[in-house]
Design a protein around this motif. Structure first.
Motif, PDB file in Angstrom:
ATOM      1  N   ALA A   1       0.824  -1.212   0.000  1.00 42.21           N
ATOM      2  CA  ALA A   1       0.000   0.000   0.000  1.00 42.21           C
ATOM      3  C   ALA A   1       0.854   1.255   0.000  1.00 42.21           C
ATOM      4  CB  ALA A   1      -0.940  -0.005   1.200  1.00 42.21           C
ATOM      5  N   GLU A   2       1.881   1.287   0.822  1.00 43.97           N
ATOM      6  CA  GLU A   2       2.752   2.461   0.880  1.00 43.97           C
ATOM      7  C   GLU A   2       3.434   2.708  -0.456  1.00 43.97           C
ATOM      8  OE1 GLU A   2       2.988   4.688   3.314  1.00 43.97           O
ATOM      9  OE2 GLU A   2       1.342   3.543   4.207  1.00 43.97           O
ATOM     10  N   GLU A   3       3.859   1.642  -1.104  1.00 41.63           N
ATOM     11  CA  GLU A   3       4.500   1.768  -2.414  1.00 41.63           C
ATOM     12  C   GLU A   3       3.505   2.281  -3.455  1.00 41.63           C
ATOM     13  OE1 GLU A   3       7.083  -1.017  -5.566  1.00 41.63           O
ATOM     14  OE2 GLU A   3       6.221  -1.893  -3.745  1.00 41.63           O
ATOM     15  N   MET A   4       2.282   1.774  -3.410  1.00 45.21           N
ATOM     16  CA  MET A   4       1.235   2.215  -4.334  1.00 45.21           C
ATOM     17  C   MET A   4       0.927   3.703  -4.152  1.00 45.21           C
ATOM     18  SD  MET A   4      -1.511  -0.924  -4.103  1.00 45.21           S
ATOM     19  CE  MET A   4      -1.262  -2.493  -4.916  1.00 45.21           C
ATOM     20  N   ILE A   5       0.800   4.129  -2.897  1.00 50.33           N
ATOM     21  CA  ILE A   5       0.449   5.525  -2.607  1.00 50.33           C
ATOM     22  C   ILE A   5       1.516   6.469  -3.140  1.00 50.33           C
ATOM     23  CG2 ILE A   5       0.116   7.201  -0.741  1.00 50.33           C
ATOM     24  CD1 ILE A   5      -1.109   4.835   0.886  1.00 50.33           C
ATOM     25  N   ALA A   6       2.782   6.138  -2.902  1.00 50.18           N
ATOM     26  CA  ALA A   6       3.877   6.983  -3.388  1.00 50.18           C
ATOM     27  C   ALA A   6       3.870   7.062  -4.911  1.00 50.18           C
ATOM     28  CB  ALA A   6       5.209   6.438  -2.886  1.00 50.18           C
ATOM     29  N   PHE A   7       3.595   5.940  -5.547  1.00 48.49           N
ATOM     30  CA  PHE A   7       3.571   5.903  -7.016  1.00 48.49           C
ATOM     31  C   PHE A   7       2.427   6.742  -7.574  1.00 48.49           C
ATOM     32  CE2 PHE A   7       2.247   3.549 -10.956  1.00 48.49           C
ATOM     33  CZ  PHE A   7       3.310   3.975 -11.743  1.00 48.49           C
ATOM     34  N   ILE A   8       1.225   6.586  -7.007  1.00 43.82           N
ATOM     35  CA  ILE A   8       0.069   7.355  -7.484  1.00 43.82           C
ATOM     36  C   ILE A   8       0.289   8.849  -7.269  1.00 43.82           C
ATOM     37  CG2 ILE A   8      -2.398   7.797  -7.161  1.00 43.82           C
ATOM     38  CD1 ILE A   8      -2.701   4.861  -6.324  1.00 43.82           C
TER      39      ILE A   8
END
Length: 372
Positions: A192-199
């Protein structure tokens, strides 16, 4: 305009446009006597509403639902249920530059050609705002299914090329609680943390990205689904593909199953009950694996139903793009105002809602129209 209704016995019809006075839904066929938890329904709408975080559109809508009919003293009466959701934050001026120009990958050109008229304000009827009405109806369907112990949960399993590991669901409530701890609605915290940073990085570039939502249906009884054209997975597929921006649907092993051998893919049957405690109806049967995704021959087999829904990148981007106008002349366009860099976090309750509508409809096909 046809195509605004879904379902046979549990049937919904949605209405309204993105920048009209309101959107809403008529639910016909809900059994009498179902307790209506308005707080639960509103909670489901709150998960879909815009303006939740920095990685979703900043349109501000409370999405406060009002039930106009079909409920008396907190219970359904068996008559049509009308739900209304007012629009509160329409910024039609953000779309004045779209009056005569076709936005790439939107429904502007197809609507204009088919009907000879279109609502350019946010896409009108083609806007994803319409899905709020589905979530309201789906929440009622989920309440109906809960009376039978059927639970539906989903989460964001991928964004772009970032994939979450497979998750194990013991308790639906605990799974949802874990998912709701982050703004991307992924049940795996690290991913989730990786997804949020990417978005967020995509947002800053004025661009968008797609992703996948994985859905799981627990405690579904054996026998839901009707051959030949009303197979359960066919109806689930239609439901998911009717959601804005959905470009793919797969259940069970999905496309990866085409790369396997039959000896690998076959789900071997096993007895889940001891021989001396089979009880009425014979033994409870399951399978060692679940490549079938809980559905065989178009009918639920009692195993968890599992499927994935793929969403394309949102078509409105904050970058200049070449296009043409209604006269066929070359034009340039760029998004203005609010920007939704990734739709999948808000798509989770929509996927759950559409799954609930399908399951409720199939459950009612073999049941009485009144709760016992």
């Amino acid at each position: 305009m046809a195509g605004n209704s879904f379902g046979q016995l549990f049937r919904i019809t949605t209405f309204g446009e993105s920048h009209g006075e309101a959107i809403g839904v008529i639910i016909d066929g809900c059994p009498a006597g179902l307790s209506v938890d308005l707080e639960y329904i509103q909670g489901e709408l709150d998960k879909r509403k815009p303006g939740q975080s920095k990685i979703t559109t900043q349109r501000k809508e409370s999405d406060t639902v009002k039930i106009l009919s079909g409920v008396f003293e907190g219970k359904t009466t068996g008559t049509p249920i009308a739900m209304l959701i007012p629009n509160e934050d329409q910024r039609s001026k953000d779309y004045t530059h779209n009056v005569d120009v076709f936005r790439p990958s939107h429904a502007d050109y197809t609507y204009q050609t088919k009907y000879g008229i279109r609502d350019h304000r946010g896409g009108g009827r083609s806007s994803a705002r319409e899905t709020a009405a589905r979530v309201a109806a789906g929440a009622l369907a989920k309440l109906l299914l809960k009376t039978q112990g059927i639970e539906i949960v989903a989460h964001v399993s991928s964004v772009g090329k970032i994939d979450a590991p497979n998750v194990f669901i013991d308790s639906a409530d605990e799974f949802i609680a874990e998912r709701e701890k982050n703004i991307v609605r992924c049940a795996d915290p690290a991913t989730a943390e990786e997804m949020i940073a990417f978005i967020d990085d995509i947002r800053k570039q004025g661009d968008t990205v797609g992703g996948k939502v994985s859905c799981y249906i627990k405690n579904c009884p054996v026998g839901l689904g009707d051959p030949v054209f009303d197979k359960l997975h066919a109806d689930l597929g239609k439901a998911m593909l009717s959601i804005n921006a959905v470009h793919g649907f797969e259940f069970g092993s999905g496309f990866s199953g085409s790369e396997m051998r039959g000896s690998e893919h076959n789900d071997i049957f096993v007895s889940l009950t001891p021989a001396l405690s089979k009880g009425e109806g014979g033994p409870k049967i399951g399978t060692r694996t679940n490549f079938s995704g809980g559905i065989q021959g178009g009918i639920s087999n009692g195993m968890p139903i599992e499927f994935k829904v793929a969403f394309k990148p949102v078509a409105t981007i904050m970058q200049s793009q070449q296009t043409i106008d209604s006269e066929g002349n070359a034009a340039e366009i760029s998004g203005k105002g609010r920007h939704d860099p990734c739709v999948v976090p808000r798509a989770v309750p929509i996927v759950e809602a559409m799954a609930a509508l399908v399951l409720a409809d199939h459950w009612l096909r073999n049941k009485n129209s009144r709760l016992s």
